[in-house]
Design a protein around this motif. Structure first.
Motif, PDB file in Angstrom:
ATOM      1  N   LEU A 159     -33.711  48.722   8.524  1.00  0.00           N
ATOM      2  CA  LEU A 159     -34.874  48.885   7.449  1.00  0.00           C
ATOM      3  C   LEU A 159     -33.877  50.543   6.490  1.00  0.00           C
ATOM      4  O   LEU A 159     -33.398  49.431   5.207  1.00  0.00           O
ATOM      5  N   ALA A 160     -33.021  50.100   7.280  1.00  0.00           N
ATOM      6  CA  ALA A 160     -32.219  51.743   6.023  1.00  0.00           C
ATOM      7  C   ALA A 160     -30.359  50.696   6.130  1.00  0.00           C
ATOM      8  O   ALA A 160     -30.357  50.704   5.018  1.00  0.00           O
ATOM      9  N   ALA A 161     -30.264  49.427   6.582  1.00  0.00           N
ATOM     10  CA  ALA A 161     -28.928  48.501   6.746  1.00  0.00           C
ATOM     11  C   ALA A 161     -29.307  48.282   5.291  1.00  0.00           C
ATOM     12  O   ALA A 161     -28.882  48.113   4.375  1.00  0.00           O
ATOM     13  N   LEU A 162     -30.760  47.722   5.391  1.00  0.00           N
ATOM     14  CA  LEU A 162     -31.278  46.785   3.813  1.00  0.00           C
ATOM     15  C   LEU A 162     -31.497  47.352   2.978  1.00  0.00           C
ATOM     16  O   LEU A 162     -30.930  46.980   1.745  1.00  0.00           O
ATOM     17  N   ALA A 163     -31.679  48.707   3.202  1.00  0.00           N
ATOM     18  CA  ALA A 163     -31.813  49.629   2.238  1.00  0.00           C
ATOM     19  C   ALA A 163     -30.374  50.066   1.529  1.00  0.00           C
ATOM     20  O   ALA A 163     -30.538  50.282   0.348  1.00  0.00           O
ATOM     21  N   TYR A 164     -29.670  49.831   2.400  1.00  0.00           N
ATOM     22  CA  TYR A 164     -28.113  50.545   1.852  1.00  0.00           C
ATOM     23  C   TYR A 164     -27.949  49.320   0.616  1.00  0.00           C
ATOM     24  O   TYR A 164     -27.097  49.503  -0.763  1.00  0.00           O
ATOM     25  N   ARG A 165     -27.774  48.068   1.311  1.00  0.00           N
ATOM     26  CA  ARG A 165     -27.336  46.930   0.260  1.00  0.00           C
ATOM     27  C   ARG A 165     -28.686  46.953  -0.869  1.00  0.00           C
ATOM     28  O   ARG A 165     -27.728  46.643  -1.906  1.00  0.00           O
TER      29      ARG A 165
END
Length: 278
Positions: A159-165
């Motif tokens: 979730l955090a990785a997708l939020a960053y992108r």
């Protein structure tokens, strides 16, 4: 499972063409265009940004929640891998640098200016500034394309990785100044911690004293941008020489790339030990 996902993501990145097939931003960009075209959303940039980021995160979270009790959670592995690959940066950095490297190696400054503008979107007033801009582009793109995504995935999951992108895409593609500024502010917050962790790893795999001097006064500063910090520390860690045209200039790019590779190996080793300990 997280470490296995990162290993598989590295394999996909280096040895397959899956990344290009997975990284389709069309549906999300159409949603961005739709929201920007409606006055009620354009006047509420923070709400629009919340919709652009939180709705995909909610859908992903529900999917992972449904898959968690099935087969001991292993069915979530391909979802994690898909999200990590999607969250990596866009384009092939080394391929984009290729024409510039060839022109610079030949000493053809005019061709180097043209390909830097065409392929990298960079311009400069003189040869030294152009090479420094390309060096900074190499370091920043490597950070935002790979290191930031790996950091947030390892720390907080997909979730955090997708939020960053998604926030990065909003800051790059938003046409409304207010929405773009909101995304830039959130991205600055996302970058604050991982860029300093990367700078610290530069010190461990490069010139420790040089990074210490460069980082000392900016370690806790909120005002310096992530791009400035990572570029300054990378140059200090790699002991990058003065910019010159020709083979020596290309060697400086190779030196920065090798620094980034060593930092990536260090991160993977730390994460492997962390995985074993917990």
């Amino acid at each position: 499972m997280s470490f296995l996902v990162l290993l598989l993501a590295l394999w996909v990145e280096k040895f397959s063409s899956w990344r290009k097939r997975i990284q389709h931003d069309g549906p999300w960009l159409r949603l961005l265009t739709t929201l920007e075209g409606r006055p009620q959303w354009a006047e509420r940039p923070w709400l629009a940004l919340g919709v652009l980021v939180l709705v995909p995160l909610l859908l992903l979270g529900l999917l992972l929640l449904l898959l968690k009790p099935v087969a001991y959670g292993w069915l979530a592995l391909p979802v994690h891998l898909f999200v990590v690959i999607y969250s990596l940066g866009r384009g092939d950095l080394l391929a984009a640098l290729g024409p510039f490297r060839d022109s610079w190696r030949r000493g053809d400054a005019e061709a180097a200016y043209l390909v830097a503008r065409r392929d990298l979107g960079l311009e400069a007033d003189d040869e030294a500034a152009l090479l420094q801009s390309v060096q900074g582009h190499l370091v920043w793109q490597a950070y935002q394309s790979f290191f930031a995504v790996i950091f947030w995935y390892a720390l907080l999951g997909p979730l955090a990785a997708l939020a960053y992108r998604l926030i990065a895409l909003a800051s790059e593609h938003a046409s409304q100044p207010a929405l773009r500024e909101a995304a830039v502010q959130v991205r600055h917050g996302f970058d604050w911690l991982p860029v300093r962790v990367l700078a610290a790893s530069f010190a461990l795999v490069g010139n420790f004293a040089g990074v210490s001097r460069a980082l000392l006064h900016e370690l806790l500063s909120w005002d310096i941008s992530a791009a400035q910090l990572v570029i300054i520390t990378a140059r200090a860690a790699g002991e990058t020489p003065e910019p010159v045209i020709g083979e020596a200039g290309v060697s400086s790019l190779d030196g920065l790339w090798q620094l980034l590779v060593r930092a990536a190996v260090f991160w993977y080793a730390v994460f492997a030990v962390w995985t074993l300990l917990i």
